[in-house]
Structure formats: structure tokens, C-alpha cells
Design a protein around this motif. Sequence first.
Motif, short mmCIF file in Angstrom:
data_model
loop_
_atom_site.label_atom_id
_atom_site.label_comp_id
_atom_site.label_asym_id
_atom_site.label_seq_id
_atom_site.Cartn_x
_atom_site.Cartn_y
_atom_site.Cartn_z
N TYR A 21 0.86 -1.17 0.00
CA TYR A 21 0.00 0.00 0.00
C TYR A 21 0.90 1.23 0.00
CZ TYR A 21 -3.83 -3.10 1.07
OH TYR A 21 -4.76 -4.11 1.01
N VAL A 22 0.61 2.16 -0.89
CA VAL A 22 1.40 3.38 -1.04
C VAL A 22 0.46 4.55 -0.75
CG1 VAL A 22 2.79 4.78 -2.61
CG2 VAL A 22 2.85 2.29 -2.78
N GLY A 23 0.91 5.44 0.13
CA GLY A 23 0.10 6.59 0.51
C GLY A 23 0.77 7.89 0.14
N GLU A 24 -0.06 8.86 -0.24
CA GLU A 24 0.41 10.20 -0.60
C GLU A 24 -0.49 11.22 0.09
OE1 GLU A 24 0.44 13.16 -4.47
OE2 GLU A 24 -0.19 11.09 -4.69
N VAL A 25 0.12 12.28 0.62
CA VAL A 25 -0.64 13.39 1.21
C VAL A 25 -0.51 14.57 0.25
CG1 VAL A 25 -0.90 14.93 3.20
CG2 VAL A 25 -0.17 12.55 3.53
N PRO A 26 -1.57 14.86 -0.52
CA PRO A 26 -1.48 15.91 -1.54
C PRO A 26 -1.17 17.30 -0.99
CG PRO A 26 -3.51 14.64 -1.79
CD PRO A 26 -2.86 14.19 -0.54
N GLN A 27 -1.57 17.58 0.25
CA GLN A 27 -1.33 18.91 0.82
C GLN A 27 0.14 19.18 1.14
OE1 GLN A 27 -3.67 16.66 2.23
NE2 GLN A 27 -5.17 17.84 3.37
N LEU A 28 0.93 18.13 1.22
CA LEU A 28 2.35 18.27 1.59
C LEU A 28 3.22 17.72 0.46
CD1 LEU A 28 2.08 16.96 5.26
CD2 LEU A 28 2.18 19.35 4.52
N LYS A 29 4.10 18.57 -0.06
CA LYS A 29 4.99 18.14 -1.14
C LYS A 29 5.90 17.01 -0.65
CE LYS A 29 5.31 22.46 -3.65
NZ LYS A 29 6.19 23.51 -4.15
N ALA A 30 6.10 16.04 -1.49
CA ALA A 30 7.00 14.91 -1.23
C ALA A 30 6.63 14.13 0.02
CB ALA A 30 8.45 15.39 -1.16
N CYS A 31 5.35 14.00 0.29
CA CYS A 31 4.90 13.25 1.46
C CYS A 31 4.31 11.92 0.99
CB CYS A 31 3.88 14.05 2.26
SG CYS A 31 3.45 13.27 3.82
N TYR A 32 5.15 10.91 0.99
CA TYR A 32 4.80 9.57 0.54
C TYR A 32 5.30 8.55 1.55
CZ TYR A 32 4.56 11.90 -4.01
OH TYR A 32 4.27 12.76 -5.02
N SER A 33 4.63 7.41 1.62
CA SER A 33 5.13 6.29 2.40
C SER A 33 4.46 5.03 1.90
CB SER A 33 4.87 6.49 3.90
OG SER A 33 5.64 5.55 4.63
N GLN A 34 4.85 3.89 2.47
CA GLN A 34 4.27 2.61 2.06
C GLN A 34 4.22 1.66 3.24
OE1 GLN A 34 6.88 1.14 -0.99
NE2 GLN A 34 8.24 0.16 0.47
N GLY A 35 3.48 0.59 3.08
CA GLY A 35 3.39 -0.45 4.10
C GLY A 35 2.80 -1.71 3.51
N GLU A 36 3.05 -2.82 4.18
CA GLU A 36 2.49 -4.10 3.72
C GLU A 36 1.00 -4.18 4.00
OE1 GLU A 36 4.62 -7.58 4.94
OE2 GLU A 36 6.55 -6.69 4.46
N THR A 37 0.52 -3.43 5.00
CA THR A 37 -0.91 -3.36 5.32
C THR A 37 -1.29 -1.88 5.40
OG1 THR A 37 -0.56 -3.27 7.70
CG2 THR A 37 -0.75 -5.47 6.71
N ILE A 38 -2.59 -1.61 5.39
CA ILE A 38 -3.03 -0.23 5.52
C ILE A 38 -2.66 0.31 6.90
CG2 ILE A 38 -5.07 1.27 5.65
CD1 ILE A 38 -6.26 -0.35 3.36
N ASP A 39 -2.76 -0.52 7.93
CA ASP A 39 -2.37 -0.07 9.28
C ASP A 39 -0.90 0.33 9.32
OD1 ASP A 39 -4.92 -0.42 10.31
OD2 ASP A 39 -4.50 -2.45 11.05
N GLU A 40 -0.04 -0.48 8.72
CA GLU A 40 1.39 -0.16 8.68
C GLU A 40 1.64 1.11 7.88
OE1 GLU A 40 5.69 -2.09 7.35
OE2 GLU A 40 3.86 -3.23 6.99
N LEU A 41 0.94 1.26 6.77
CA LEU A 41 1.06 2.47 5.97
C LEU A 41 0.70 3.70 6.79
CD1 LEU A 41 1.24 4.29 3.44
CD2 LEU A 41 -1.09 3.54 2.90
N MET A 42 -0.39 3.64 7.54
CA MET A 42 -0.83 4.80 8.31
C MET A 42 0.17 5.17 9.40
SD MET A 42 -3.32 5.71 6.56
CE MET A 42 -4.03 7.02 7.51
N VAL A 43 0.77 4.18 10.04
CA VAL A 43 1.83 4.46 11.03
C VAL A 43 3.00 5.15 10.34
CG1 VAL A 43 3.56 3.39 12.52
CG2 VAL A 43 1.18 2.61 12.62
#
Length: 65
Positions: A21-43
Motif C-alpha cells: 500500500y502506497v500513501g500520498e498526502v497531496p497537501q504536503l509536497k514529497a509526502c509519501y510512504s508505504q506499508g504491507e498493510t493499511i495499518d502499517e502504511l498509516m503508522v
Amino acid sequence: MINLTNREFYVIIERDEDGYYVGEVPQLKACYSQGETIDELMVNIKQVIRPLAKIVLHSWGKGKG
């Protein structure tokens, strides 16, 4: 959606070709992360948001954002 210091940040979540799972926060430039689960991604994304949000909110307070 993540609420950090009374600010809301939306996270766009997609699943990549490797199953992560790959997450991006559009309000913040270069704010990306990933995780094997959605819970891990959110952390992980919260760890990225905190320092970036402090910088952005500080610059907004000075009229630079």
C-alpha cells in the motif's frame, strides 16, 4: 484522513504491483510512504507527516505558504 494538531490531512492510498500500500498526502509536497498493510502504511505516513507539517504550518504562520 489524519488529524494532526487540529489540521486534517487526507491520504490517497493505492496498491502497487508488488502488493504494498502506497500513501500520498497531496497537501504536503514529497509526502509519501508505504506499508504491507493499511495499518502499517498509516503508522509510516504519520511519521512522515509530523516533520513536514511542522515546517509547512510554520511557514504558513509567516505568510510564506
